[in-house]
Design a protein around this motif. Structure first.
Motif, PDB file in Angstrom:
ATOM      1  N   GLN A  32       1.139 -16.736  -1.806  1.00 39.05           N
ATOM      2  CA  GLN A  32       0.903 -16.188  -3.145  1.00 39.05           C
ATOM      3  C   GLN A  32      -0.041 -14.982  -3.116  1.00 39.05           C
ATOM      4  N   ARG A  33       0.153 -14.165  -2.124  1.00 42.44           N
ATOM      5  CA  ARG A  33      -0.529 -12.886  -2.042  1.00 42.44           C
ATOM      6  C   ARG A  33       0.515 -11.783  -2.035  1.00 42.44           C
ATOM      7  N   VAL A  34       0.124 -10.606  -2.521  1.00 45.91           N
ATOM      8  CA  VAL A  34       1.044  -9.476  -2.605  1.00 45.91           C
ATOM      9  C   VAL A  34       0.909  -8.615  -1.350  1.00 45.91           C
ATOM     10  N   PRO A  35       1.994  -8.449  -0.571  1.00 47.05           N
ATOM     11  CA  PRO A  35       1.957  -7.548   0.576  1.00 47.05           C
ATOM     12  C   PRO A  35       2.278  -6.122   0.120  1.00 47.05           C
ATOM     13  N   LEU A  36       1.298  -5.249   0.159  1.00 49.42           N
ATOM     14  CA  LEU A  36       1.472  -3.901  -0.384  1.00 49.42           C
ATOM     15  C   LEU A  36       1.563  -2.870   0.740  1.00 49.42           C
ATOM     16  N   PRO A  37       2.729  -2.258   0.955  1.00 51.00           N
ATOM     17  CA  PRO A  37       2.812  -1.164   1.925  1.00 51.00           C
ATOM     18  C   PRO A  37       1.973   0.025   1.456  1.00 51.00           C
ATOM     19  N   LEU A  38       1.338   0.693   2.406  1.00 50.61           N
ATOM     20  CA  LEU A  38       0.482   1.826   2.064  1.00 50.61           C
ATOM     21  C   LEU A  38       1.204   3.145   2.304  1.00 50.61           C
ATOM     22  N   PRO A  39       0.782   4.203   1.619  1.00 52.10           N
ATOM     23  CA  PRO A  39       1.270   5.532   1.982  1.00 52.10           C
ATOM     24  C   PRO A  39       0.958   5.816   3.452  1.00 52.10           C
ATOM     25  N   ALA A  40       1.819   6.568   4.087  1.00 44.57           N
ATOM     26  CA  ALA A  40       1.714   6.772   5.534  1.00 44.57           C
ATOM     27  C   ALA A  40       0.727   7.889   5.876  1.00 44.57           C
ATOM     28  N   ASP A  41      -0.534   7.685   5.526  1.00 44.88           N
ATOM     29  CA  ASP A  41      -1.538   8.691   5.889  1.00 44.88           C
ATOM     30  C   ASP A  41      -2.905   8.033   6.053  1.00 44.88           C
ATOM     31  N   LEU A  42      -3.764   8.699   6.780  1.00 42.39           N
ATOM     32  CA  LEU A  42      -5.087   8.167   7.081  1.00 42.39           C
ATOM     33  C   LEU A  42      -5.962   8.061   5.844  1.00 42.39           C
ATOM     34  N   ASP A  43      -5.749   8.944   4.874  1.00 39.70           N
ATOM     35  CA  ASP A  43      -6.574   8.896   3.667  1.00 39.70           C
ATOM     36  C   ASP A  43      -6.381   7.575   2.924  1.00 39.70           C
ATOM     37  N   ALA A  44      -5.135   7.116   2.832  1.00 40.75           N
ATOM     38  CA  ALA A  44      -4.864   5.853   2.164  1.00 40.75           C
ATOM     39  C   ALA A  44      -5.480   4.702   2.935  1.00 40.75           C
ATOM     40  N   LEU A  45      -5.341   4.726   4.246  1.00 45.38           N
ATOM     41  CA  LEU A  45      -5.928   3.680   5.076  1.00 45.38           C
ATOM     42  C   LEU A  45      -7.440   3.638   4.891  1.00 45.38           C
ATOM     43  N   ALA A  46      -8.076   4.816   4.920  1.00 49.70           N
ATOM     44  CA  ALA A  46      -9.531   4.890   4.761  1.00 49.70           C
ATOM     45  C   ALA A  46      -9.973   4.414   3.385  1.00 49.70           C
ATOM     46  N   GLU A  86      -8.552   2.126   1.481  1.00 49.64           N
ATOM     47  CA  GLU A  86      -8.518   0.660   1.421  1.00 49.64           C
ATOM     48  C   GLU A  86      -9.686   0.054   2.196  1.00 49.64           C
ATOM     49  N   LEU A  87     -10.004   0.621   3.342  1.00 47.11           N
ATOM     50  CA  LEU A  87     -11.154   0.135   4.102  1.00 47.11           C
ATOM     51  C   LEU A  87     -12.440   0.309   3.304  1.00 47.11           C
ATOM     52  N   GLN A  88     -12.560   1.446   2.633  1.00 49.80           N
ATOM     53  CA  GLN A  88     -13.753   1.714   1.833  1.00 49.80           C
ATOM     54  C   GLN A  88     -13.899   0.702   0.704  1.00 49.80           C
ATOM     55  N   SER A  89     -12.770   0.215   0.175  1.00 43.90           N
ATOM     56  CA  SER A  89     -12.824  -0.763  -0.910  1.00 43.90           C
ATOM     57  C   SER A  89     -12.962  -2.190  -0.393  1.00 43.90           C
ATOM     58  N   GLU A 114      -6.738  -0.263  -4.093  1.00 45.32           N
ATOM     59  CA  GLU A 114      -7.166   1.072  -4.482  1.00 45.32           C
ATOM     60  C   GLU A 114      -6.025   2.079  -4.489  1.00 45.32           C
ATOM     61  N   THR A 115      -5.172   2.048  -3.462  1.00 41.71           N
ATOM     62  CA  THR A 115      -4.173   3.102  -3.294  1.00 41.71           C
ATOM     63  C   THR A 115      -2.845   2.801  -3.971  1.00 41.71           C
ATOM     64  N   ALA A 116      -2.744   1.680  -4.661  1.00 44.85           N
ATOM     65  CA  ALA A 116      -1.467   1.308  -5.279  1.00 44.85           C
ATOM     66  C   ALA A 116      -1.158   2.230  -6.452  1.00 44.85           C
ATOM     67  N   GLY A 117       0.073   2.726  -6.491  1.00 44.67           N
ATOM     68  CA  GLY A 117       0.603   3.362  -7.681  1.00 44.67           C
ATOM     69  C   GLY A 117       1.411   2.328  -8.445  1.00 44.67           C
ATOM     70  N   VAL A 118       1.727   2.612  -9.693  1.00 41.17           N
ATOM     71  CA  VAL A 118       2.400   1.610 -10.514  1.00 41.17           C
ATOM     72  C   VAL A 118       3.759   1.230  -9.928  1.00 41.17           C
ATOM     73  N   GLN A 119       4.540   2.215  -9.466  1.00 44.45           N
ATOM     74  CA  GLN A 119       5.857   1.892  -8.925  1.00 44.45           C
ATOM     75  C   GLN A 119       5.741   1.122  -7.619  1.00 44.45           C
ATOM     76  N   ARG A 120       4.787   1.509  -6.773  1.00 48.77           N
ATOM     77  CA  ARG A 120       4.608   0.820  -5.497  1.00 48.77           C
ATOM     78  C   ARG A 120       4.177  -0.634  -5.733  1.00 48.77           C
ATOM     79  N   TRP A 121       3.293  -0.859  -6.697  1.00 50.28           N
ATOM     80  CA  TRP A 121       2.825  -2.212  -6.997  1.00 50.28           C
ATOM     81  C   TRP A 121       3.952  -3.081  -7.569  1.00 50.28           C
ATOM     82  N   ILE A 122       4.686  -2.553  -8.526  1.00 55.31           N
ATOM     83  CA  ILE A 122       5.776  -3.318  -9.139  1.00 55.31           C
ATOM     84  C   ILE A 122       6.827  -3.671  -8.083  1.00 55.31           C
TER      85      ILE A 122
END
Length: 267
Positions: free
Chosen positions: A39-53, A55-58, A130-138
């Protein structure tokens, strides 16, 4: 990653869920399915270091897929990124049996690029990363509906409405969840909220179907007429014709078409 998000489990307990013996490893589909089982949401991230950083920051670790070999001779490897030091140009990984592997950013980025920069974070349904957009989250939440985990989906869609109050998509998704559970009045209410933000022929068709289930042919006809006036695409036009055929079977309005339905339809 599940444990970091509050799930009580162990690596040993997850083996049967993610390990594919004939592949001698795990596929991304098994990884994401195992996350949903808890019951957790697996969220793919945008393919760049900024998105990865970000999420780590959050405070969220990030699962990555790496190719530690060559394009012609790949060595596939999953690791969890738990730290990033831009000054030292290093990343900190939980890698295999190694709890603390420090890897140079240049080497990490090259290995990540050779694996198409696939990355994933894990979230509770009511805590949007942090990096989720509405379409990516849905899109990440929608598979819960297909396995009947409607409560998880509804919680995640409600969180999306709170995060993006001017977006129609979360309301549309809530309407679909209600319709899947034959909760027709809440479905009408959710579709109506979406319509006020972003009218569309698809939404009108969805709401018309819910109104038919409530034995409200007049209101359903009004929606179908409005949808056809929007000059919908051929697939949507076909769906509208099918809904109109269903509407013919409803001979008259029921008592439920009174105040409650008018309130759900809104202004």
């Amino acid at each position: 990653m599940l444990v970091a998000d509050g799930v009580e489990t162990t690596a040993e307990a997850l083996v049967s869920q993610v390990y594919v013996p004939e592949r001698r490893g795990s596929l991304q589909a098994e990884m994401t399915a195992a996350v949903r089982r808890h019951q957790r949401v697996p969220l793919p991230l945008p393919a760049d270091l900024d998105a990865l950083a970000a999420e780590l920051q959050s405070g969220r670790p990030v699962l990555v897929f790496l190719n530690l070999g060559l394009d012609s001779l790949p060595v596939w490897h999953y690791a969890v990124v738990v730290g990033y030091d831009p000054a030292a140009q290093t990343v900190l990984l939980r890698s295999g049996r190694e709890r603390r592997e420090v890897m140079k950013l240049k080497r990490f980025d090259a290995a990540w690029a050779r694996a198409q920069r696939w990355a994933l974070t894990v979230a509770r349904p009511d805590e949007i990363p942090e990096t989720a957009g509405v379409q990516r989250w849905i899109a990440a939440v929608a598979p819960f509906e297909s396995v009947g985990q409607f409560e998880v989906a509804e919680t995640a869609y409600a969180a999306a409405h709170g995060r993006w109050p001017q977006a129609a998509l979360p309301w549309t998704a809530l309407g679909n969840v209600n319709a899947a559970q034959q909760r027709w009045l809440p479905a009408v209410s959710s579709y109506s909220a979406a319509m006020r933000l972003e009218p569309s022929a698809v939404l009108l068709n969805n709401r018309a179907n819910a109104l038919i289930e409530l034995s409200c042919p007049a209101q359903a006809k009004a929606d179908l007429d409005a949808a056809e006036a929007l000059m919908p695409t051929p697939p949507v036009a076909a769906a509208l014709r099918h809904t109109r055929e269903r509407m013919v079977s409803v001979s008259g309005a029921s008592a439920s078409c009174a105040t409650a339905v008018r309130t759900a339809l809104g202004p």
